[in-house]
Design a protein around this motif. Sequence first.
Motif, mmCIF file in Angstrom:
data_model
loop_
_atom_site.group_PDB
_atom_site.id
_atom_site.type_symbol
_atom_site.label_atom_id
_atom_site.label_comp_id
_atom_site.label_asym_id
_atom_site.label_seq_id
_atom_site.Cartn_x
_atom_site.Cartn_y
_atom_site.Cartn_z
ATOM 1 N N ASP A 1 -10.071 1.223 7.857
ATOM 2 C CA ASP A 1 -8.689 1.477 8.251
ATOM 3 C C ASP A 1 -8.706 2.494 9.383
ATOM 4 O O ASP A 1 -9.068 3.649 9.189
ATOM 5 C CB ASP A 1 -7.890 2.017 7.056
ATOM 6 C CG ASP A 1 -6.404 2.114 7.346
ATOM 7 O OD1 ASP A 1 -6.051 2.605 8.424
ATOM 8 O OD2 ASP A 1 -5.601 1.694 6.499
ATOM 9 N N ALA B 1 0.832 -4.584 2.826
ATOM 10 C CA ALA B 1 -0.610 -4.775 3.030
ATOM 11 C C ALA B 1 -1.050 -6.150 2.558
ATOM 12 O O ALA B 1 -2.218 -6.361 2.238
ATOM 13 C CB ALA B 1 -1.387 -3.684 2.294
ATOM 14 N N ARG C 1 0.850 -1.196 0.000
ATOM 15 C CA ARG C 1 0.000 0.000 0.000
ATOM 16 C C ARG C 1 0.886 1.247 0.000
ATOM 17 O O ARG C 1 1.762 1.387 0.841
ATOM 18 C CB ARG C 1 -0.918 0.036 1.216
ATOM 19 C CG ARG C 1 -1.831 1.257 1.211
ATOM 20 C CD ARG C 1 -2.769 1.306 2.403
ATOM 21 N NE ARG C 1 -3.563 2.520 2.350
ATOM 22 C CZ ARG C 1 -4.729 2.634 1.735
ATOM 23 N NH1 ARG C 1 -5.240 1.591 1.132
ATOM 24 N NH2 ARG C 1 -5.391 3.771 1.714
ATOM 25 N N GLN D 1 -3.666 -7.869 4.847
ATOM 26 C CA GLN D 1 -4.915 -7.115 4.796
ATOM 27 C C GLN D 1 -5.650 -7.363 3.485
ATOM 28 O O GLN D 1 -6.866 -7.565 3.470
ATOM 29 C CB GLN D 1 -4.628 -5.625 4.959
ATOM 30 C CG GLN D 1 -5.877 -4.750 4.875
ATOM 31 C CD GLN D 1 -5.550 -3.278 4.944
ATOM 32 O OE1 GLN D 1 -4.441 -2.882 5.273
ATOM 33 N NE2 GLN D 1 -6.507 -2.448 4.604
#
Length: 317
Positions: A188, A163, A140, A166
Amino acid sequence: DGEVLWTNIRAIAMQEYSFGKEFFFTLHDITPRVEAEHKYQEELAYRATCLKDCIVHAHCNLSQNLVMCLDTQSEEVYKNQWGKNVDDALSFIIDNIPDGPEKEHIKNLFNRKAMLAAFANGDTTNGGIYFSKLFHRWIRIDYYLLLNPVKECVEAIIFAHDAHEQKLSQMILDVIARKFFDYIGCIDVETGRYNYYFKTDRPIRFPEEKSGDYANFYKEQLRRSVVPEELEDAIVKMDISYIREQLEKNEFYSHLVRIREINGEVLKKRISFTYLDEGHNVIVIARNDADNITLMNLKQRLISNGYLDRIDKKSKK
């Protein structure tokens, strides 16, 4: 009147006389500039706490096209790859993204002219997720834009986070959402960004984008769909600070709300929250039909006690 001002005092001239010397001074009120400098330094200090776990971060001067600082935990990968100016550095990011929607998304956000235009429009934060060839995982990239009041230049703090977990979690949630929930979303906690996934087996009010700022998203959605007498209470219970307070007390937090569908039907929904990760960086929000949950639980109890099997045998006879 008790007001405190920051001033700049300068000696500008001196005149000599037989009795001594006479000096001339100017005193300027520089309070706005000093306060802007303090705000700038506070912003830098705050961003430094956010960047401590990132893979790479860079501090750039967009106005002068200059990379002021580069810090990376993967020096063997990035060594001799980043240019000395912002344009080259951003081109390096884009070059390492496979062709596809992610690349086009980054192109629209991560070029110096676009970032300066965003700053002029008041959009000082932005980012995107892309698949990096270098790491073979989801990374990210985000940036924060700020004005240096001393140099009067627009600066950018750009950083990259791993990320991968995630992104995989969101993909898993996407599958779950299509089978059981009306929708599932990920908030987030740090940035307030929100991504969600809708089921499509019934008419649902779709916002224009499937991601955005959580605070704006949920307030707009509640105003559109929640029955008026429950709207105020629902807004309080959906506020991210309230959710985090509840999750400090319990691992899961949920509440009921009545939703008016497009066809006018009013349904009772259960909205549930929990943290996706141990670091409490991402909150998962899930909405489901409360009546369906009740029926499902009843069915499970009937199955476990053998009642449902007996009913099926009798119906077959």
